[in-house]
Design a protein around this motif. Structure first.
Motif, PDB file in Angstrom:
ATOM      1  N   LEU A  91      -1.115   1.987   2.167  1.00  0.00           N
ATOM      2  CA  LEU A  91      -2.559   2.164   1.952  1.00  0.00           C
ATOM      3  C   LEU A  91      -2.938   1.902   0.501  1.00  0.00           C
ATOM      4  O   LEU A  91      -3.951   1.266   0.207  1.00  0.00           O
ATOM      5  CB  LEU A  91      -2.962   3.603   2.302  1.00  0.00           C
ATOM      6  N   ARG A  92      -2.087   2.389  -0.404  1.00  0.00           N
ATOM      7  CA  ARG A  92      -2.327   2.209  -1.844  1.00  0.00           C
ATOM      8  C   ARG A  92      -2.308   0.737  -2.242  1.00  0.00           C
ATOM      9  O   ARG A  92      -3.008   0.321  -3.152  1.00  0.00           O
ATOM     10  CB  ARG A  92      -1.258   2.964  -2.637  1.00  0.00           C
ATOM     11  N   SER A  93      -1.513  -0.040  -1.552  1.00  0.00           N
ATOM     12  CA  SER A  93      -1.342  -1.443  -1.948  1.00  0.00           C
ATOM     13  C   SER A  93      -2.490  -2.356  -1.486  1.00  0.00           C
ATOM     14  O   SER A  93      -2.546  -3.522  -1.861  1.00  0.00           O
ATOM     15  CB  SER A  93      -0.013  -1.971  -1.398  1.00  0.00           C
ATOM     16  N   MET A  94      -3.414  -1.826  -0.704  1.00  0.00           N
ATOM     17  CA  MET A  94      -4.511  -2.659  -0.190  1.00  0.00           C
ATOM     18  C   MET A  94      -5.495  -2.971  -1.316  1.00  0.00           C
ATOM     19  O   MET A  94      -5.920  -2.073  -2.037  1.00  0.00           O
ATOM     20  CB  MET A  94      -5.250  -1.917   0.933  1.00  0.00           C
ATOM     21  N   ASP A  95      -5.844  -4.248  -1.475  1.00  0.00           N
ATOM     22  CA  ASP A  95      -6.802  -4.565  -2.540  1.00  0.00           C
ATOM     23  C   ASP A  95      -8.182  -4.951  -2.013  1.00  0.00           C
ATOM     24  O   ASP A  95      -9.093  -5.228  -2.773  1.00  0.00           O
ATOM     25  CB  ASP A  95      -6.250  -5.635  -3.499  1.00  0.00           C
ATOM     26  N   LYS A  96      -8.322  -4.954  -0.688  1.00  0.00           N
ATOM     27  CA  LYS A  96      -9.636  -5.270  -0.104  1.00  0.00           C
ATOM     28  C   LYS A  96      -9.712  -4.683   1.298  1.00  0.00           C
ATOM     29  O   LYS A  96      -8.704  -4.626   2.000  1.00  0.00           O
ATOM     30  CB  LYS A  96      -9.835  -6.783  -0.035  1.00  0.00           C
ATOM     31  N   VAL A  97     -10.916  -4.261   1.665  1.00  0.00           N
ATOM     32  CA  VAL A  97     -11.144  -3.780   3.029  1.00  0.00           C
ATOM     33  C   VAL A  97     -12.181  -4.681   3.689  1.00  0.00           C
ATOM     34  O   VAL A  97     -13.222  -4.977   3.097  1.00  0.00           O
ATOM     35  CB  VAL A  97     -11.629  -2.308   3.036  1.00  0.00           C
TER      36      VAL A  97
ATOM     37  N   ALA B  71     -13.282   5.554  -2.737  1.00  0.00           N
ATOM     38  CA  ALA B  71     -11.946   4.956  -2.949  1.00  0.00           C
ATOM     39  C   ALA B  71     -11.964   3.790  -3.933  1.00  0.00           C
ATOM     40  O   ALA B  71     -10.905   3.262  -4.273  1.00  0.00           O
ATOM     41  CB  ALA B  71     -11.354   4.515  -1.604  1.00  0.00           C
ATOM     42  N   ARG B  72     -13.157   3.405  -4.396  1.00  0.00           N
ATOM     43  CA  ARG B  72     -13.298   2.315  -5.373  1.00  0.00           C
ATOM     44  C   ARG B  72     -12.515   1.073  -4.960  1.00  0.00           C
ATOM     45  O   ARG B  72     -11.822   0.461  -5.783  1.00  0.00           O
ATOM     46  CB  ARG B  72     -12.880   2.771  -6.785  1.00  0.00           C
ATOM     47  N   VAL B  73     -12.638   0.701  -3.702  1.00  0.00           N
ATOM     48  CA  VAL B  73     -11.984  -0.507  -3.207  1.00  0.00           C
ATOM     49  C   VAL B  73     -13.109  -1.452  -2.752  1.00  0.00           C
ATOM     50  O   VAL B  73     -14.112  -1.003  -2.194  1.00  0.00           O
ATOM     51  CB  VAL B  73     -10.997  -0.159  -2.053  1.00  0.00           C
TER      52      VAL B  73
ATOM     53  N   THR C 178      -5.158 -11.295   3.486  1.00  0.00           N
ATOM     54  CA  THR C 178      -3.790 -11.384   2.969  1.00  0.00           C
ATOM     55  C   THR C 178      -3.035 -10.133   3.435  1.00  0.00           C
ATOM     56  O   THR C 178      -3.648  -9.237   4.026  1.00  0.00           O
ATOM     57  CB  THR C 178      -3.791 -11.427   1.421  1.00  0.00           C
ATOM     58  N   PRO C 179      -1.734 -10.056   3.161  1.00  0.00           N
ATOM     59  CA  PRO C 179      -1.008  -8.835   3.545  1.00  0.00           C
ATOM     60  C   PRO C 179      -1.566  -7.587   2.846  1.00  0.00           C
ATOM     61  O   PRO C 179      -1.283  -6.468   3.255  1.00  0.00           O
ATOM     62  CB  PRO C 179       0.426  -9.123   3.092  1.00  0.00           C
ATOM     63  N   ARG C 180      -2.383  -7.798   1.802  1.00  0.00           N
ATOM     64  CA  ARG C 180      -2.986  -6.653   1.114  1.00  0.00           C
ATOM     65  C   ARG C 180      -4.437  -6.421   1.528  1.00  0.00           C
ATOM     66  O   ARG C 180      -5.177  -5.724   0.853  1.00  0.00           O
ATOM     67  CB  ARG C 180      -2.863  -6.845  -0.394  1.00  0.00           C
ATOM     68  N   THR C 181      -4.833  -7.012   2.646  1.00  0.00           N
ATOM     69  CA  THR C 181      -6.183  -6.778   3.172  1.00  0.00           C
ATOM     70  C   THR C 181      -6.088  -5.799   4.333  1.00  0.00           C
ATOM     71  O   THR C 181      -5.285  -5.990   5.241  1.00  0.00           O
ATOM     72  CB  THR C 181      -6.808  -8.095   3.699  1.00  0.00           C
ATOM     73  N   LEU C 182      -6.933  -4.778   4.281  1.00  0.00           N
ATOM     74  CA  LEU C 182      -6.995  -3.833   5.387  1.00  0.00           C
ATOM     75  C   LEU C 182      -8.260  -4.137   6.192  1.00  0.00           C
ATOM     76  O   LEU C 182      -9.373  -4.060   5.664  1.00  0.00           O
ATOM     77  CB  LEU C 182      -7.047  -2.395   4.847  1.00  0.00           C
TER      78      LEU C 182
ATOM     79  N   LEU D 158      -8.466   7.399   1.897  1.00  0.00           N
ATOM     80  CA  LEU D 158      -8.186   6.260   1.033  1.00  0.00           C
ATOM     81  C   LEU D 158      -8.365   6.652  -0.442  1.00  0.00           C
ATOM     82  O   LEU D 158      -7.556   6.278  -1.303  1.00  0.00           O
ATOM     83  CB  LEU D 158      -9.147   5.123   1.409  1.00  0.00           C
ATOM     84  N   GLY D 159      -9.392   7.430  -0.707  1.00  0.00           N
ATOM     85  CA  GLY D 159      -9.660   7.881  -2.076  1.00  0.00           C
ATOM     86  C   GLY D 159      -8.561   8.797  -2.597  1.00  0.00           C
ATOM     87  O   GLY D 159      -8.164   8.707  -3.766  1.00  0.00           O
ATOM     88  N   ARG D 160      -8.055   9.666  -1.738  1.00  0.00           N
ATOM     89  CA  ARG D 160      -6.964  10.571  -2.147  1.00  0.00           C
ATOM     90  C   ARG D 160      -5.715   9.740  -2.488  1.00  0.00           C
ATOM     91  O   ARG D 160      -5.078   9.951  -3.509  1.00  0.00           O
ATOM     92  CB  ARG D 160      -6.640  11.579  -1.035  1.00  0.00           C
TER      93      ARG D 160
END
Ligand code: AGP
Length: 369
Positions: A50-56, A79-81, A99-103, A179-181
């Motif tokens: 979850l931490r590694s996601m850079d975009k939702v 969550a500032r994402v 990408t693999p970092r997209t949730l 996500l924010g936590r």
């Protein structure tokens, strides 16, 4: 059939009144106030992922898409994402950046909406992580997702979505907090405070439902209008869209939702004495701006129906009708102000004699493209 409807005249009304219970079920077991954390049992994504996601990316249709638009405010704030929100039928065909970092978060009451399911497959096919917010347990979208947050609203029979929507909003608050936590943007104490407010929400919705008769009176005055405008700013803009959609779906009256500040860029040309304008006016930092939008409407003889949690002389002086609802933290105000959107549409539809639970041309879930 009356028994199935629990004594209510329509499933839609029953489902509107079930909201306090439905929301309590969405929250059950998920808030640990003492720990200042949120527990989402079927999320299935560890903190590291979850931490590694850079975009939702939020993807949905109709009312569920409106919930997604509120979700953007929640996740970006807590969550500032960066969050993008797409209509599923658009997302699937625009070669979205995943990408693999997209949730990707799919929102669907039924879990069977064809375009939303196709959006899920598109995101998964590109190697992204996928979470869904569904109401129907074990539905296709829930099954194909990496993780799921069930809304637990119970069966929704009315074609016009009500309790599914407000419980989606609650699920999105839980998700944004989680996500924010994990990302460290929401501290334990803030999470605890939000949790305390969430727990108060079912009672606030009960209080909101007490305005039913007052809303019905307003419905009687405007049931013959041919168009409605709904205005809101910030996290209330999606509620304006939802109010307009509810009215269109069940009363067949044309309605548009608009961000209040955008009115002067076009829709102001529509305003005359025949146009009722429903204004969402929560007591937050945009209040005075929205009140000046109300003044612009009234200067052109439009009829203002203000929906607010602060009934003072300022709103009284600038509205034709004021409907007052309980206040709560701003993140949760979209849930509270959804109730008058539902009831206004419901009463107008009943007065017009339409088939409220089975409106013409609509299906409960759209399983074909
Ligand atoms: C809501 O009142 C509508 N009937 C419709 O927009 C609905 O929200 C949409 O079809 C999405 O359905 P889903 O949540 O089951 O995917």
């Amino acid at each position: 059939l009356m028994a199935e409807k629990g004594g209510y005249r329509h499933f839609m009304l029953k489902e509107i009144y079930e909201q306090p219970r439905a929301m309590a079920d969405t929250l059950a077991g998920r808030i640990r106030e003492e720990a200042g954390d949120i527990y989402l049992e079927d999320l299935n994504l560890d903190d590291e992922t979850l931490r590694s996601m850079d975009k939702v990316n939020i993807v949905a249709c109709g009312t569920s898409w409106h919930a997604g638009l509120v979700g953007k405010f929640l996740a970006e704030k807590l969550a500032r994402v960066p969050v993008e929100v797409d209509i599923a039928s658009e997302f699937r065909y625009r070669d979205p950046i995943v990408t693999p970092r997209t949730l990707t978060v799919l929102i669907s009451q039924s879990g069977e909406t064809a375009d939303t399911l196709a959006g899920l497959r598109e995101a998964k096919g590109k190697g992204g992580k996928v979470v869904s917010i569904c109401n129907v347990v074990d539905s296709s979208i829930a099954r194909e997702s990496d993780g799921v947050i069930y809304t637990h609203a119970g069966p929704e029979i009315g074609v016009a979505s009500t309790k599914a929507f407000t419980t989606q909003l609650v699920a999105l608050v839980l998700f944004a907090c989680k996500l924010g936590r994990v990302r460290g943007t929401l501290d334990e104490n803030e999470c605890r405070l939000l949790g305390e407010e969430l727990v108060k929400l079912p009672r606030k919705i009960e209080e909101a439902l007490e305005q039913d008769a007052a809303i019905e009176e307003v419905a009687k005055l405007y049931m013959n209008a041919s168009d409605f405008l709904y205005l809101g700013r910030g996290n209330q803009y999606p509620i304006a869209l939802e109010g307009a959609l509810k009215l269109k779906e069940i009363s067949y009256i044309h309605a548009e939702g608009y961000p209040a500040g955008e009115m002067k860029h076009g829709p102001i040309a529509l305003i005359d004495e025949h146009l009722p304008v429903v204004v969402l006016l929560p007591n937050n930092e945009t209040r005075e701006k929205v009140i000046s939008n109300m003044q612009e409407v009234r200067a052109r003889a439009g009829q203002v129906i203000a929906i607010t949690d602060l009934d003072d002389s300022l709103v009284r002086d600038n509205a034709d009708h004021v409907l007052t609802f309980p206040g709560i933290r701003d993140e949760l105000m979209p849930v509270v102000l959804s109730v008058p959107m539902q009831l206004l549409a419901y009463h107008i539809a009943v007065l017009k004699g339409t088939d409220v639970d089975q409106p013409r041309n609509l299906a409960k879930s759209v399983t074909v493209e």
